[in-house]
Write a protein that holds these residues in place. Structure first.
Motif, PDB file in Angstrom:
ATOM      1  N   ALA A 124       0.713  -1.325  -0.023  1.00  0.00           N
ATOM      2  CA  ALA A 124      -0.044   0.071  -0.111  1.00  0.00           C
ATOM      3  C   ALA A 124       0.822   1.062   0.025  1.00  0.00           C
ATOM      4  O   ALA A 124       0.381   2.354  -0.191  1.00  0.00           O
ATOM      5  CB  ALA A 124      -1.092   0.234   1.399  1.00  0.00           C
ATOM      6  N   PRO A 127       1.935   1.144  -4.295  1.00  0.00           N
ATOM      7  CA  PRO A 127       1.199   0.348  -5.407  1.00  0.00           C
ATOM      8  C   PRO A 127       1.382   0.189  -6.768  1.00  0.00           C
ATOM      9  O   PRO A 127       1.325  -0.601  -7.373  1.00  0.00           O
ATOM     10  CB  PRO A 127      -0.299   1.156  -5.255  1.00  0.00           C
ATOM     11  N   LEU A 148      -4.317  -4.050  -1.192  1.00  0.00           N
ATOM     12  CA  LEU A 148      -3.204  -3.188  -1.098  1.00  0.00           C
ATOM     13  C   LEU A 148      -3.048  -3.569   0.499  1.00  0.00           C
ATOM     14  O   LEU A 148      -3.805  -2.992   1.316  1.00  0.00           O
ATOM     15  CB  LEU A 148      -3.889  -1.864  -1.117  1.00  0.00           C
ATOM     16  N   GLU A 151      -1.941  -1.454   5.122  1.00  0.00           N
ATOM     17  CA  GLU A 151      -2.782  -0.262   5.141  1.00  0.00           C
ATOM     18  C   GLU A 151      -2.461   0.294   6.422  1.00  0.00           C
ATOM     19  O   GLU A 151      -2.883   1.403   6.539  1.00  0.00           O
ATOM     20  CB  GLU A 151      -4.337  -0.549   5.045  1.00  0.00           C
ATOM     21  N   ASP A 158      -4.275   8.666   2.139  1.00  0.00           N
ATOM     22  CA  ASP A 158      -3.580   7.847   1.080  1.00  0.00           C
ATOM     23  C   ASP A 158      -4.577   6.674   0.844  1.00  0.00           C
ATOM     24  O   ASP A 158      -4.699   6.307  -0.507  1.00  0.00           O
ATOM     25  CB  ASP A 158      -2.187   7.222   1.567  1.00  0.00           C
ATOM     26  N   ARG A 159      -5.270   6.200   1.708  1.00  0.00           N
ATOM     27  CA  ARG A 159      -6.290   5.248   1.461  1.00  0.00           C
ATOM     28  C   ARG A 159      -7.509   5.620   0.463  1.00  0.00           C
ATOM     29  O   ARG A 159      -7.762   5.031  -0.406  1.00  0.00           O
ATOM     30  CB  ARG A 159      -6.777   4.594   2.588  1.00  0.00           C
ATOM     31  N   TRP A 162      -6.049   6.279  -3.112  1.00  0.00           N
ATOM     32  CA  TRP A 162      -6.116   5.126  -3.883  1.00  0.00           C
ATOM     33  C   TRP A 162      -7.305   4.405  -4.232  1.00  0.00           C
ATOM     34  O   TRP A 162      -7.353   3.829  -5.280  1.00  0.00           O
ATOM     35  CB  TRP A 162      -5.176   4.059  -3.231  1.00  0.00           C
ATOM     36  N   TYR A 165      -8.858   6.173  -6.911  1.00  0.00           N
ATOM     37  CA  TYR A 165      -8.295   5.834  -8.383  1.00  0.00           C
ATOM     38  C   TYR A 165      -8.344   4.701  -8.935  1.00  0.00           C
ATOM     39  O   TYR A 165      -8.733   4.636 -10.045  1.00  0.00           O
ATOM     40  CB  TYR A 165      -6.719   6.043  -8.029  1.00  0.00           C
ATOM     41  N   PHE A 166      -8.376   3.488  -8.057  1.00  0.00           N
ATOM     42  CA  PHE A 166      -8.498   2.244  -8.644  1.00  0.00           C
ATOM     43  C   PHE A 166     -10.195   2.015  -8.997  1.00  0.00           C
ATOM     44  O   PHE A 166     -10.538   1.499  -9.974  1.00  0.00           O
ATOM     45  CB  PHE A 166      -8.084   1.186  -7.888  1.00  0.00           C
ATOM     46  N   GLU A 366       3.991   6.991  -2.537  1.00  0.00           N
ATOM     47  CA  GLU A 366       3.478   7.395  -3.876  1.00  0.00           C
ATOM     48  C   GLU A 366       2.148   7.743  -3.623  1.00  0.00           C
ATOM     49  O   GLU A 366       1.548   7.242  -2.757  1.00  0.00           O
ATOM     50  CB  GLU A 366       3.423   6.070  -4.732  1.00  0.00           C
ATOM     51  N   ARG A 367       1.462   8.486  -4.464  1.00  0.00           N
ATOM     52  CA  ARG A 367       0.152   8.917  -4.806  1.00  0.00           C
ATOM     53  C   ARG A 367      -0.280   8.655  -6.045  1.00  0.00           C
ATOM     54  O   ARG A 367       0.474   8.702  -7.249  1.00  0.00           O
ATOM     55  CB  ARG A 367       0.001  10.319  -4.293  1.00  0.00           C
ATOM     56  N   PRO A 368      -1.706   8.532  -6.289  1.00  0.00           N
ATOM     57  CA  PRO A 368      -2.161   8.231  -7.757  1.00  0.00           C
ATOM     58  C   PRO A 368      -1.657   9.442  -8.683  1.00  0.00           C
ATOM     59  O   PRO A 368      -1.487  10.393  -8.283  1.00  0.00           O
ATOM     60  CB  PRO A 368      -3.497   8.210  -7.542  1.00  0.00           C
TER      61      PRO A 368
END
Length: 370
Positions: A124, A127, A148, A151, A158-159, A162, A165-166, A366-368
């Motif tokens: 996570a 990703p 992911l 967590e 962040d959660r 992501w 995004y997904f 990381e971030r989307p």
């Protein structure tokens, strides 16, 4: 923002402290240069006014390594990724491809043909860096669940980022903590529901129903085996906090209607994205023999220094090390002298270990993408 002095315009530079190094360009409107020059001269003879910045990004300069409290920071992930690419250029490439991975990859491709649903596990914290570049090609149209894991090591922001995004890509996402079992029951229910059409088709053909087959795949040390053990509520698969523990495919039964395939971590033979490789090393998702611990720790220090949630001041306070500037190498050298009798390897390993244990708080690397 641009400032004008004596008919010349000073273009903005990235660091206020190096203002004198900014580029100088011609006056874009020379017709009024004389009037503006007199105005500028008058302003220099009076007390300096407060400069108001209009438009553009909100500036986020640091004082002694901490973020100015009056500024609400937003992390510039594009800038961090660009810096990371630059920092990795001078390092030897990070590559790790143990012999068992080639065999596993070949066997896994064959087993994928038997699977009703594929569960891909990623870290996570990173990703994007923990997905195999060939994964989409291998899976084809098979149903996929993205897990992911870890967590507990990222923030709620962040959660949410992501998850959105997904979801926008139509991918089912489950956040989990393999050590504590969080998310495992939801994962089991989701796997069964996605593959429920399997036995409908079998009955239509006059065949007896069979358990749903789900394969668990992913990079080394992202928590695949721990997830399986939590699902089964018993230790069926070897698991340890280091890459390369699982070395062969193993089918296990989860109740009467679900079979799980635990697989060793798979990596590409050659990692072309060295920024991603460094993140794998930082998060302990690749073998330690593949990288120089001191180099990786130095880059981690420089990344953490750029994150408002950590910052250089936090690192200095934690390790009681005072440095001028964000150089990770200098920081580790001073930490080695202070705590480890000059042993740079031990100092670097301490920093990596502290990050992996969450000593710096909830930190994603990381971030989307936008």
């Amino acid at each position: 923002m641009a400032l004008q002095l004596s008919g010349r315009w000073l273009l903005p530079c990235s660091n206020i402290a190096h203002f004198t190094q900014c580029r100088v360009s011609p006056d874009p409107n020379p017709k009024f240069s004389q009037t503006k020059a007199l105005s500028a001269a008058a302003s220099l003879s009076s007390p300096p006014p407060t400069i108001q910045i209009v438009g553009g990004k909100t500036p986020t300069w640091r004082e002694n390594g901490s973020v100015n409290d009056s500024v609400e920071d937003e992390i510039d992930w594009v800038e961090i990724d660009s810096d990371l690419q630059y920092w990795t250029r001078a390092l030897r490439p990070v590559q790790w491809y143990p012999g068992h991975i080639a065999k596993t990859e070949k066997e896994l491709k064959e087993q994928l043909k038997l699977m009703d649903v594929v569960i891909e596990v990623r870290d996570a914290r990173i990703p994007l860096s923990t997905t195999h570049p060939q994964m989409d090609l291998w899976l084809g149209n098979r149903k996929r669940i993205l897990v992911l894991n870890r967590e507990d090591m990222i923030s709620s922001a962040d959660r949410n980022a992501w998850g959105m995004y997904f979801s926008s890509q139509g991918t089912k996402v489950v956040f989990s903590n393999g050590k504590l079992g969080m998310g495992t029951m939801k994962l089991g229910r989701l796997a069964k529901s996605l593959a429920e059409g399997v036995n409908v088709k079998r009955r239509a053909k006059g065949l007896l129903p069979r358990p749903v087959r789900a394969g668990i795949v992913g990079y080394p040390n992202v928590g695949k085996s721990s997830l399986v053990n939590r699902l089964l509520k018993r230790r069926m698969c070897a698991a340890a906090p280091r890459p390369g523990v699982t070395r062969e495919l193993k089918w296990v039964r989860f109740g009467k209607d679900l079979e799980l395939l635990d697989s060793p971590g798979i990596l590409p033979m050659r990692i072309s994205d060295q920024a991603a490789a460094i993140k794998l090393a930082i998060c302990d998702d690749i073998g330690e023999r593949s990288y120089d611990v001191a180099d990786v720790a130095a880059i981690l220090v420089q990344m953490l220094a750029k994150l408002p949630t950590v910052g250089m001041k936090t690192l200095q306070n934690r390790y009681k090390v005072d440095v001028d500037g964000p150089s990770g190498k200098i920081f580790i050298d001073k930490l080695a002298l202070r705590l480890f009798n000059g042993d740079v390897h031990q100092a670097a390993f301490r920093i990596l270990s502290d990050f992996r244990k969450g000593k710096f708080g909830w930190v994603a690397l990381e971030r989307p993408p936008r």
